[in-house]
Design a protein around this motif. Structure first.
Motif, PDB file in Angstrom:
ATOM      1  N   VAL A   9     -32.536  13.381 -26.356  1.00 41.46           N
ATOM      2  CA  VAL A   9     -31.337  13.426 -25.545  1.00 41.46           C
ATOM      3  C   VAL A   9     -30.840  14.845 -25.392  1.00 41.46           C
ATOM      4  CG1 VAL A   9     -30.608  11.081 -26.115  1.00 41.46           C
ATOM      5  CG2 VAL A   9     -29.937  12.955 -27.574  1.00 41.46           C
ATOM      6  N   TRP A  61     -27.828   9.789 -21.554  1.00 46.65           N
ATOM      7  CA  TRP A  61     -27.798   8.729 -20.545  1.00 46.65           C
ATOM      8  C   TRP A  61     -27.309   7.412 -21.133  1.00 46.65           C
ATOM      9  CZ3 TRP A  61     -30.717   4.247 -20.943  1.00 46.65           C
ATOM     10  CH2 TRP A  61     -31.706   4.241 -21.923  1.00 46.65           C
ATOM     11  N   ASN A  62     -27.443   7.259 -22.450  1.00 51.54           N
ATOM     12  CA  ASN A  62     -26.951   6.041 -23.104  1.00 51.54           C
ATOM     13  C   ASN A  62     -26.154   6.414 -24.351  1.00 51.54           C
ATOM     14  OD1 ASN A  62     -29.128   6.986 -24.598  1.00 51.54           O
ATOM     15  ND2 ASN A  62     -29.762   4.940 -25.242  1.00 51.54           N
ATOM     16  N   LEU A  81     -21.226   4.092 -21.574  1.00 50.40           N
ATOM     17  CA  LEU A  81     -21.399   5.031 -20.469  1.00 50.40           C
ATOM     18  C   LEU A  81     -20.596   6.298 -20.706  1.00 50.40           C
ATOM     19  CD1 LEU A  81     -20.981   2.489 -17.511  1.00 50.40           C
ATOM     20  CD2 LEU A  81     -23.133   3.344 -18.452  1.00 50.40           C
ATOM     21  N   LYS A  83     -19.100   9.801 -18.368  1.00 48.02           N
ATOM     22  CA  LYS A  83     -18.961  10.550 -17.128  1.00 48.02           C
ATOM     23  C   LYS A  83     -18.172  11.806 -17.449  1.00 48.02           C
ATOM     24  CE  LYS A  83     -17.524  10.210 -12.287  1.00 48.02           C
ATOM     25  NZ  LYS A  83     -16.906   9.337 -11.250  1.00 48.02           N
TER      26      LYS A  83
END
Length: 275
Positions: A9, A61-62, A81, A83
């Motif tokens: 990651v 992403w996770n 999630l 953002k």
């Protein structure tokens, strides 16, 4: 509960410098830059009042983690999630003995530089939840911020088609090189960055692929940050342990799997014998 970590990651606060030029190794080989090495960062956060401990992998992403309630002695697995700096995590499995199968939601804003996180813990989609302020479990005022440059060679014997042989550590503020990590053959796609000895400073972990080893063999190379010298140094003791380190920051323990559980005391490892 064992916390499963993946070296696959990208980090929020740690970046990989791109557009690096080729360099020459100590053996005279020309090493080319690798610009897509992913850096995995595990954060260990404690709530200000001391009730909650959060192991968090964010900037991925996770995003996922484990929230420990130290008062009720239970843990909650979370994933969800992200953002920007906004996280929205929901419980997916829990060791809670609640008969009503409570569903938890942790919503928060993470400051990637300081590690502080303002969060709201909701139960069963309630409108008003519990406000929690998190900070790094060990708060270091002068914690360095680094950028990493990666170099290596093409290698057809590796699944990735290349091999990592050098990591340059760059001071993010001054853009000056602090150190070059060399003398290894490592998996080229990712690097772990986490506080292995719970001293507040992040350490470098690379997957050892020398002597025919593969990633699946779980042999790792450890570069521990020494705040006195402001340098990373190899740890022969950790290098010898087979298994990926699952950190239990709330207990100051490292679980390498297969019964290999260690307690960290004053920066030293002490193996715990299972009863």
């Amino acid at each position: 509960m064992k916390i499963k970590l993946l070296l696959c990651v990208a980090a929020l606060s740690i970046s990989c410098a791109s557009f690096a030029e080729s360099v020459t190794s100590s053996k005279g080989a020309e090493l080319k830059p690798f610009n897509n090495v992913r850096v995995s960062v595990q954060r260990m956060l404690r709530s200000n009042e001391g009730r909650y401990f959060l192991n968090l992998n964010a900037g991925v992403w996770n995003p996922h983690g484990t929230l420990y309630d130290l008062v009720e002695n239970k843990s909650i697995n979370l994933k969800g999630l992200q953002k920007g700096d906004q996280l929205n995590l929901t419980s997916v499995a829990s060791e809670s003995n609640d008969a009503d199968n409570t569903v938890y939601q942790l919503i928060g804003t993470l400051n990637a530089n300081t590690g502080n996180m303002n969060a709201l813990l909701l139960k069963n989609k309630e409108t008003f939840g519990q406000s929690i302020q998190f900070q790094p479990s060990v708060n270091i005022a002068d914690k360095p911020a680094f950028i990493f440059k990666f170099y290596g060679l093409d290698n057809s014997t590796q699944a990735s088609g290349k091999i990592l042989q050098r990591v340059d550590v760059i001071n993010k503020t001054t853009n000056k090189m602090v150190q070059s990590l060399t003398g290894f053959n490592a998996f080229s796609n990712s690097m772990g960055y986490m506080d292995i000895n719970f001293d507040g400073y992040y350490d470098v972990i690379l997957s050892d692929v020398s002597s025919g080893l593969k990633v699946e063999d779980k042999h790792f190379i450890y570069w521990m940050y020494n705040p006195k010298t402001q340098q990373f140094q190899r740890s022969p003791q950790l290098d010898k342990i087979v298994g990926f380190p699952s950190l239990h920051g709330e207990k100051q323990q490292i679980d390498f799997g297969n019964g290999q559980l260690y307690q960290v005391e004053n920066g030293l490892l002490k193996k715990i014998n299972y009863q």
